[in-house]
Write a protein that holds these residues in place. Structure first.
Motif, PDB file in Angstrom:
ATOM      1  N   ALA A  10      -3.261   5.003 -21.651  1.00 37.52           N
ATOM      2  CA  ALA A  10      -1.951   5.010 -21.988  1.00 37.52           C
ATOM      3  C   ALA A  10      -1.553   4.318 -23.432  1.00 37.52           C
ATOM      4  N   VAL A  11      -2.148   3.211 -23.455  1.00 39.58           N
ATOM      5  CA  VAL A  11      -2.088   2.351 -24.747  1.00 39.58           C
ATOM      6  C   VAL A  11      -2.964   2.930 -25.754  1.00 39.58           C
ATOM      7  N   GLY A  12      -4.408   2.938 -25.515  1.00 34.95           N
ATOM      8  CA  GLY A  12      -5.416   3.333 -26.241  1.00 34.95           C
ATOM      9  C   GLY A  12      -5.020   4.750 -26.815  1.00 34.95           C
ATOM     10  N   GLN A 110      -4.455  -5.639 -25.154  1.00 35.68           N
ATOM     11  CA  GLN A 110      -4.445  -5.481 -23.797  1.00 35.68           C
ATOM     12  C   GLN A 110      -3.636  -6.512 -23.150  1.00 35.68           C
ATOM     13  N   ASN A 111      -2.914  -6.531 -22.043  1.00 33.52           N
ATOM     14  CA  ASN A 111      -2.276  -7.352 -21.450  1.00 33.52           C
ATOM     15  C   ASN A 111      -3.177  -8.577 -20.823  1.00 33.52           C
ATOM     16  N   GLY A 112      -2.562  -9.897 -20.350  1.00 38.61           N
ATOM     17  CA  GLY A 112      -3.390 -10.761 -19.846  1.00 38.61           C
ATOM     18  C   GLY A 112      -3.913 -11.571 -21.285  1.00 38.61           C
ATOM     19  N   PRO A 134       5.560   0.991 -24.228  1.00 39.95           N
ATOM     20  CA  PRO A 134       5.709   1.608 -22.743  1.00 39.95           C
ATOM     21  C   PRO A 134       5.112   2.921 -22.665  1.00 39.95           C
ATOM     22  N   ALA A 135       3.938   3.187 -22.058  1.00 36.18           N
ATOM     23  CA  ALA A 135       3.343   4.241 -21.890  1.00 36.18           C
ATOM     24  C   ALA A 135       2.537   4.849 -20.696  1.00 36.18           C
ATOM     25  N   THR A 136       2.267   5.603 -20.575  1.00 39.64           N
ATOM     26  CA  THR A 136       1.993   6.402 -19.221  1.00 39.64           C
ATOM     27  C   THR A 136       0.885   7.281 -19.000  1.00 39.64           C
ATOM     28  N   GLU A 257      12.291   9.292 -17.690  1.00 44.00           N
ATOM     29  CA  GLU A 257      12.045   7.867 -18.125  1.00 44.00           C
ATOM     30  C   GLU A 257      10.651   7.452 -17.667  1.00 44.00           C
ATOM     31  N   ARG A 258      10.397   6.677 -18.212  1.00 41.33           N
ATOM     32  CA  ARG A 258       8.907   6.080 -17.736  1.00 41.33           C
ATOM     33  C   ARG A 258       8.786   5.674 -16.290  1.00 41.33           C
ATOM     34  N   SER A 259       7.840   6.028 -15.684  1.00 39.46           N
ATOM     35  CA  SER A 259       7.745   6.053 -14.335  1.00 39.46           C
ATOM     36  C   SER A 259       7.442   4.587 -13.612  1.00 39.46           C
ATOM     37  N   ALA A 268      -0.712   4.355  -8.608  1.00 42.43           N
ATOM     38  CA  ALA A 268      -0.357   6.034  -8.565  1.00 42.43           C
ATOM     39  C   ALA A 268      -1.623   6.686  -8.652  1.00 42.43           C
ATOM     40  N   ARG A 269      -2.540   6.519  -9.658  1.00 43.66           N
ATOM     41  CA  ARG A 269      -3.553   7.254  -9.956  1.00 43.66           C
ATOM     42  C   ARG A 269      -4.919   6.870  -8.848  1.00 43.66           C
ATOM     43  N   SER A 270      -4.409   5.713  -7.912  1.00 43.41           N
ATOM     44  CA  SER A 270      -5.687   5.452  -7.012  1.00 43.41           C
ATOM     45  C   SER A 270      -6.833   5.100  -7.479  1.00 43.41           C
ATOM     46  N   THR A 274      -6.892  -2.962  -9.735  1.00 41.34           N
ATOM     47  CA  THR A 274      -5.553  -3.013 -10.655  1.00 41.34           C
ATOM     48  C   THR A 274      -5.943  -4.123 -11.537  1.00 41.34           C
ATOM     49  N   GLU A 275      -5.201  -4.697 -12.313  1.00 45.87           N
ATOM     50  CA  GLU A 275      -5.326  -5.815 -13.412  1.00 45.87           C
ATOM     51  C   GLU A 275      -4.696  -7.104 -12.860  1.00 45.87           C
ATOM     52  N   VAL A 276      -4.292  -6.935 -11.537  1.00 43.82           N
ATOM     53  CA  VAL A 276      -3.417  -8.128 -10.973  1.00 43.82           C
ATOM     54  C   VAL A 276      -4.079  -9.505 -11.005  1.00 43.82           C
TER      55      VAL A 276
HETATM   56  N1  LIG Z   1       0.748   1.198 -20.005  1.00 42.73           N
HETATM   57  C1  LIG Z   1       1.488   0.642 -20.505  1.00 42.73           C
HETATM   58  O1  LIG Z   1       2.556   0.764 -20.827  1.00 42.73           O
HETATM   59  C2  LIG Z   1       0.914  -0.726 -21.305  1.00 42.73           C
HETATM   60  C3  LIG Z   1      -0.216  -1.315 -20.943  1.00 42.73           C
HETATM   61  N2  LIG Z   1      -0.712  -2.261 -21.717  1.00 42.73           N
HETATM   62  C4  LIG Z   1      -1.977  -3.090 -21.386  1.00 42.73           C
HETATM   63  O2  LIG Z   1      -2.938  -2.197 -22.067  1.00 42.73           O
HETATM   64  C5  LIG Z   1      -4.049  -2.030 -21.458  1.00 42.73           C
HETATM   65  C6  LIG Z   1      -4.436  -0.757 -21.147  1.00 42.73           C
HETATM   66  O3  LIG Z   1      -3.523  -0.340 -20.257  1.00 42.73           O
HETATM   67  P1  LIG Z   1      -3.427   1.181 -20.034  1.00 42.73           P
HETATM   68  O4  LIG Z   1      -3.478   1.971 -21.310  1.00 42.73           O
HETATM   69  O5  LIG Z   1      -2.088   1.165 -19.162  1.00 42.73           O
HETATM   70  O6  LIG Z   1      -4.363   1.678 -19.167  1.00 42.73           O
HETATM   71  P2  LIG Z   1      -5.076   3.042 -18.955  1.00 42.73           P
HETATM   72  O7  LIG Z   1      -5.641   3.135 -17.252  1.00 42.73           O
HETATM   73  O8  LIG Z   1      -3.916   3.973 -18.915  1.00 42.73           O
HETATM   74  O9  LIG Z   1      -6.283   3.313 -19.680  1.00 42.73           O
HETATM   75  C7  LIG Z   1      -7.519   2.987 -19.860  1.00 42.73           C
HETATM   76  C8  LIG Z   1      -8.558   3.783 -19.932  1.00 42.73           C
HETATM   77  O10 LIG Z   1      -9.783   3.079 -20.075  1.00 42.73           O
HETATM   78  C9  LIG Z   1     -10.687   3.859 -19.271  1.00 42.73           C
HETATM   79  N3  LIG Z   1     -11.866   3.227 -19.169  1.00 42.73           N
HETATM   80  C10 LIG Z   1     -12.005   2.115 -18.453  1.00 42.73           C
HETATM   81  N4  LIG Z   1     -13.203   1.718 -18.520  1.00 42.73           N
HETATM   82  C11 LIG Z   1     -13.891   2.242 -19.484  1.00 42.73           C
HETATM   83  C12 LIG Z   1     -15.146   2.389 -20.075  1.00 42.73           C
HETATM   84  N5  LIG Z   1     -16.084   1.481 -19.603  1.00 42.73           N
HETATM   85  N6  LIG Z   1     -15.780   3.338 -20.622  1.00 42.73           N
HETATM   86  C13 LIG Z   1     -14.659   4.577 -21.217  1.00 42.73           C
HETATM   87  N7  LIG Z   1     -13.379   4.430 -20.590  1.00 42.73           N
HETATM   88  C14 LIG Z   1     -13.123   3.490 -19.710  1.00 42.73           C
HETATM   89  C15 LIG Z   1      -9.778   4.162 -17.877  1.00 42.73           C
HETATM   90  O11 LIG Z   1     -10.609   5.091 -17.290  1.00 42.73           O
HETATM   91  P3  LIG Z   1     -10.204   5.124 -15.697  1.00 42.73           P
HETATM   92  O12 LIG Z   1      -8.729   6.105 -15.673  1.00 42.73           O
HETATM   93  O13 LIG Z   1     -11.595   6.188 -15.119  1.00 42.73           O
HETATM   94  O14 LIG Z   1     -10.162   3.766 -15.059  1.00 42.73           O
HETATM   95  C16 LIG Z   1      -8.591   4.531 -18.517  1.00 42.73           C
HETATM   96  O15 LIG Z   1      -8.548   6.035 -19.008  1.00 42.73           O
HETATM   97  C17 LIG Z   1      -3.900  -3.056 -20.245  1.00 42.73           C
HETATM   98  O16 LIG Z   1      -4.335  -4.458 -20.328  1.00 42.73           O
HETATM   99  C18 LIG Z   1      -2.456  -3.031 -19.779  1.00 42.73           C
HETATM  100  O17 LIG Z   1      -1.922  -3.970 -19.165  1.00 42.73           O
HETATM  101  C19 LIG Z   1       0.238  -3.181 -22.151  1.00 42.73           C
HETATM  102  C20 LIG Z   1       1.592  -2.866 -22.480  1.00 42.73           C
HETATM  103  C21 LIG Z   1       2.039  -1.470 -21.995  1.00 42.73           C
END
Ligand SMILES: NC(=O)C1=CN([C@@H]2O[C@H](COP(=O)(O)OP(=O)(O)OC[C@H]3O[C@@H](n4cnc5c(N)ncnc54)[C@H](OP(=O)(O)O)[C@@H]3O)[C@@H](O)[C@H]2O)C=CC1
Ligand SMILES: CC(C)(CO)C(=O)C(=O)O
Length: 327
Positions: A10-12, A110-112, A134-136, A257-259, A268-270, A274-276
């Motif tokens: 989502a973020v990356g 990242q968060n945290g 905010p991304a999904t 809207e964002r879910s 949701a993706r099982s 989680t990051e909890v």
């Molecule tokens: N989503 C949001 O709106 C927001 C998120 N954040 C923070 O941003 C950070 C990222 O969250 P988010 O983008 O939601 O996470 P996502 O799960 O959407 O994205 C992370 C991606 O990285 C992949 N991944 C994990 N480990 C590896 C690895 N070793 N090599 C390659 N790929 C890998 C995951 O794969 P897989 O799916 O297989 O696990 C997943 O596709 C978190 O700290 C989150 O709290 C902050 C603000 C908003």
């Protein structure tokens, strides 16, 4: 500069596609079905303004050859995946000699607040990013970013404090790619403020929809008490909101809207984790270190871990059971 986005979810994915569209050299790092989809069809970013598909290099690990010396690594995996991602990239060779850990800058978007010290064990040059974006990401090859009129706000600074020319250069690239990107000398103060906001993530994941205000206030009050006892500075909700102003709002994408929060998305993706433990669990840890009880955060962390283990889908955790645990 060349950007390697480690964890293009989502973020990356949002940061990577926007930087790529702005003309920067970007490599996306992903894994599994998401990587396969990006390789086959590109990464599709859906936003309130339309849809873009990025096509470019995607990988799951550093290649055989050395990384260019002007590479900037951006870490965007969830916190529980940080140690493995850091280990995979730290020893990659860099053109001209040395390793990524010795020579390349790593930005933790990242968060945290535990990713930065973990990164500093393996990388000499760590920069932190406080992410409001905010991304999904629920479907392989697709990211939805609801941020409007900007996709998000990214506070950038050196870890543990200060800022340097690289922070300004990266912030300028992010600004050029459409983000609001202030440079901060105290970026961790912003990240601790964001940590308090993210204490509602787990509740939202368990219950779905909007988090009941009384529950959210309980986990935040514990968080504030713990940070005060630990002497850790953090931004206030008011300061955060004033900074974001009307620059980081959100709009529906294709009528939706964002879910849910990033933690909701993991359930949701099982994905099974989680990051909890790095959000509510960080407050539990600090509470134990500084003698402050944190029963509500401990209960949320326990319930989210259980939901992830038992693959209870987001929003499906029994509300009555949760209320009993939190008390
Ligand atoms: N989503 C949001 O709106 C927001 C998120 N954040 C923070 O941003 C950070 C990222 O969250 P988010 O983008 O939601 O996470 P996502 O799960 O959407 O994205 C992370 C991606 O990285 C992949 N991944 C994990 N480990 C590896 C690895 N070793 N090599 C390659 N790929 C890998 C995951 O794969 P897989 O799916 O297989 O696990 C997943 O596709 C978190 O700290 C989150 O709290 C902050 C603000 C908003
Ligand atoms: C606050 C929010 C919802 C978006 O920036 C977030 O940080 C998350 O979902 O983890």
């Amino acid at each position: 500069m060349r950007y390697v986005i480690i964890g293009a979810g989502a973020v990356g994915g949002t940061i990577g596609v926007r930087l790529g569209e702005a003309g920067h050299d970007v490599t996306l790092v992903a894994r599994g079905a998401h990587l396969d989809a990006i390789r086959r069809r590109g990464l599709t970013l859906r936003t309130p303004e339309g849809t873009a598909t990025w096509r470019g290099p995607a990988t799951d690990a550093p290649g055989e050859g050395p990384l260019p010396a002007d590479t900037v690594l951006v870490l965007t995996v969830k916190s529980q995946d940080t140690p493995a991602a850091l280990a995979a990239w730290a020893d990659a060779p860099v053109a001209g000699g040395g390793t990524a850990g010795e020579r390349l800058p790593l930005f933790t978007a990242q968060n945290g607040v535990a990713n930065e010290p973990a990164a500093l064990r393996l990388f000499a040059r760590v920069h932190a990013v406080c992410v409001w974006l905010p991304a999904t990401h629920l479907e392989p090859g697709v990211v939805v970013a609801n941020g409007y009129p900007h996709p998000g706000m990214l506070h950038v600074g050196r870890y543990p404090d200060g800022s340097d020319a690289l922070d300004h250069a990266v912030a300028a690239d992010l600004t050029g790619a459409g983000f609001v990107a202030p440079v901060r000398d105290d970026v961790m103060r912003w990240k601790y403020g964001k940590l308090l906001a993210n204490l509602g993530n787990g509740l939202q994941a368990l219950l779905g929809g909007d988090v009941p205000a009384d529950l959210r206030d309980r986990v935040r009050a514990e968080g504030q008490a713990v940070l005060a006892a630990a002497g850790i500075a953090h931004t206030s909700t008011e300061e955060e909101a004033a900074e974001r102003g009307d620059r980081v709002g959100h709009r529906p994408v294709d009528g939706q809207e964002r879910s849910g929060s990033s933690t909701w998305q993991s359930l949701a993706r099982s994905v099974g984790s989680t990051e909890v433990d790095h959000l509510n669990g960080e407050i539990v840890l600090l509470g134990r270190l500084h003698g402050v009880p944190t029963p509500a955060n401990a209960a949320v962390a326990y319930a989210v871990r259980r939901a992830a283990r038992e693959r209870i889908r987001a929003g499906g955790f029994p509300p009555a059971e949760l209320a009993k645990m939190i008390g």
